[in-house]
Design a protein around this motif. Structure first.
Motif, short mmCIF file in Angstrom:
data_model
loop_
_atom_site.label_atom_id
_atom_site.label_comp_id
_atom_site.label_asym_id
_atom_site.label_seq_id
_atom_site.Cartn_x
_atom_site.Cartn_y
_atom_site.Cartn_z
N SER A 161 0.83 -1.21 0.00
CA SER A 161 0.00 0.00 0.00
C SER A 161 0.86 1.26 0.00
N LEU A 162 2.17 1.07 0.09
CA LEU A 162 3.14 2.15 0.18
C LEU A 162 3.12 2.81 1.56
N GLY A 163 2.42 2.20 2.51
CA GLY A 163 2.44 2.67 3.89
C GLY A 163 3.67 2.17 4.62
N LEU A 164 3.77 2.60 5.85
CA LEU A 164 4.96 2.32 6.66
C LEU A 164 5.27 0.82 6.74
N GLU A 165 4.26 0.03 7.02
CA GLU A 165 4.46 -1.41 7.19
C GLU A 165 4.90 -2.06 5.88
N ASP A 166 4.29 -1.60 4.80
CA ASP A 166 4.54 -2.28 3.53
C ASP A 166 5.91 -1.91 2.95
N VAL A 167 6.38 -0.71 3.19
CA VAL A 167 7.75 -0.42 2.73
C VAL A 167 8.75 -1.25 3.53
N ALA A 168 8.43 -1.52 4.80
CA ALA A 168 9.30 -2.41 5.60
C ALA A 168 9.30 -3.82 4.99
N LEU A 169 8.13 -4.29 4.58
CA LEU A 169 8.07 -5.62 3.96
C LEU A 169 8.80 -5.66 2.62
N VAL A 170 8.72 -4.59 1.84
CA VAL A 170 9.46 -4.54 0.58
C VAL A 170 10.96 -4.65 0.87
N HIS A 171 11.39 -3.95 1.90
CA HIS A 171 12.81 -4.04 2.27
C HIS A 171 13.18 -5.48 2.66
N MET A 172 12.37 -6.09 3.51
CA MET A 172 12.64 -7.48 3.91
C MET A 172 12.66 -8.40 2.69
N ALA A 173 11.72 -8.19 1.79
CA ALA A 173 11.65 -9.03 0.58
C ALA A 173 12.89 -8.85 -0.28
N SER A 174 13.40 -7.62 -0.31
CA SER A 174 14.57 -7.35 -1.16
C SER A 174 15.81 -8.10 -0.69
N LEU A 175 15.80 -8.51 0.57
CA LEU A 175 16.96 -9.21 1.12
C LEU A 175 16.93 -10.71 0.85
N LEU A 176 15.80 -11.18 0.33
CA LEU A 176 15.65 -12.62 0.08
C LEU A 176 16.24 -13.00 -1.27
N PRO A 177 16.71 -14.24 -1.41
CA PRO A 177 17.28 -14.65 -2.70
C PRO A 177 16.26 -14.62 -3.83
N LYS A 178 14.99 -14.87 -3.48
CA LYS A 178 13.94 -14.83 -4.52
C LYS A 178 12.75 -14.03 -3.98
N PRO A 179 12.78 -12.72 -4.18
CA PRO A 179 11.68 -11.89 -3.65
C PRO A 179 10.36 -12.24 -4.32
N PRO A 180 9.26 -12.03 -3.59
CA PRO A 180 7.94 -12.29 -4.19
C PRO A 180 7.57 -11.20 -5.18
N ARG A 181 6.53 -11.45 -5.96
CA ARG A 181 5.92 -10.37 -6.75
C ARG A 181 5.48 -9.28 -5.78
N ILE A 182 5.63 -8.05 -6.20
CA ILE A 182 5.16 -6.92 -5.40
C ILE A 182 4.17 -6.13 -6.26
N PHE A 183 3.03 -5.81 -5.68
CA PHE A 183 2.07 -5.01 -6.46
C PHE A 183 1.49 -3.89 -5.61
N VAL A 184 1.05 -2.85 -6.31
CA VAL A 184 0.43 -1.67 -5.69
C VAL A 184 -0.92 -1.45 -6.36
N LEU A 185 -1.93 -1.18 -5.57
CA LEU A 185 -3.24 -0.80 -6.12
C LEU A 185 -3.27 0.72 -6.22
N ASP A 186 -3.21 1.23 -7.43
CA ASP A 186 -3.26 2.68 -7.62
C ASP A 186 -4.71 3.08 -7.85
N THR A 187 -5.33 3.61 -6.80
CA THR A 187 -6.75 3.96 -6.88
C THR A 187 -7.00 5.20 -7.72
#
Ligand code: SF4
Length: 244
Positions: free
Chosen positions: A40-66
């Motif tokens: 959602s680009l909120g505080l929690e989700d940018v933290a998760l994007v960071h955690m995902a970036s550290l993984l050898p195979k990050p998941p798909r990341i998507f944003v709902l642009d309303t």
């Protein structure tokens, strides 16, 4: 893979209760390799994007642009793209549905009733989410129990019947707002400056306001509605025996 709320799923969730978010994220991705991270680009989700970036195979990341997000939120999106270089998929609402809604109800028709607000959220968030989750075996969210009365009893792993019974994974359930702030500060993760101006929870611009000291974290979301209505439909949980 669709996983029903079997004893296995409950045991897996119980084994992860109290684990670090990074551990939960890695374990979930190991079990659900087609999981997608809803950002959602909120505080929690940018933290998760960071955690995902550290993984050898990050998941798909998507944003709902309303189409109604704050300008600052788009700046966060661009900053994440620059910082991590990960593909971030954008999902937009269907133009004919937006046109029909706005032509019938005006640009801010969501202020007129709970039903019209939910219909706007359905068009701009819920339907695009369904497309974003097509083919996923799980989705990862930044939900926290401390965010308010609609989230206090969530589990780290839940079966999401709204999306075909896939699993919803919430690695940050045990975090406080302060935990989230400390994490993004420690890792210098791009985040929305509105979080430092009284907006712990940020959604669409016309439906989010700053909160007052002592107010619930999500008090600034759809503040004109009763607290029990304060979900947009992305995280709806059917009540047993109640019409969904
Ligand atoms: Fe519409 Fe407000 Fe929901 Fe955004 S949060 S989709 S503007 S009702």
């Amino acid at each position: 893979m669709v996983e029903r709320p079997t004893p296995n799923l409950k045991a897996f969730a119980a084994s992860l209760e109290g684990a670090a978010p990074e551990t939960i994220l890695a374990a979930a991705l190991d079990r659900y390799p087609n999981a997608a991270l809803a950002c959602s680009l909120g505080l929690e989700d940018v933290a998760l994007v960071h955690m995902a970036s550290l993984l050898p195979k990050p998941p798909r990341i998507f944003v709902l642009d309303t189409g109604r997000l704050h300008p600052e939120t788009y700046d966060v999106l661009e900053a994440l793209r620059q910082r991590y270089g990960l593909p971030i998929e954008l999902y937009f609402p269907q133009a004919p549905a937006v046109e029909a809604y706005v032509n019938a109800n005006g640009p801010n028709g969501f202020l007129d009733s709970v039903d019209l607000r939910r219909e706007c959220c359905r068009i701009r968030k819920v339907e695009p989410l369904s497309r974003a989750l097509a083919g996923a075996d799980a989705w990862i969210t930044g939900l926290r129990r401390a965010q308010g009365p609609t989230r206090t009893d969530l589990s780290i792993l839940e079966t999401d019947e709204e999306h075909g019974g896939i699993v919803k994974v919430s690695p940050l359930l045990g975090w406080s707002l302060e935990d989230a702030l400390a994490y993004v500060k420690a890792w210098k993760i791009p985040h929305n400056p509105l979080h430092h101006r009284g907006f712990p929870s940020i959604g669409c611009a016309p439906c989010t306001r700053a909160i007052e000291p002592g107010e619930d974290e999500r008090a600034g979301r759809w503040w004109w509605e009763n607290p029990e209505h304060k979900e947009c439909g992305l995280h709806r949980r059917p009540t047993p025996g109640a019409p969904s």
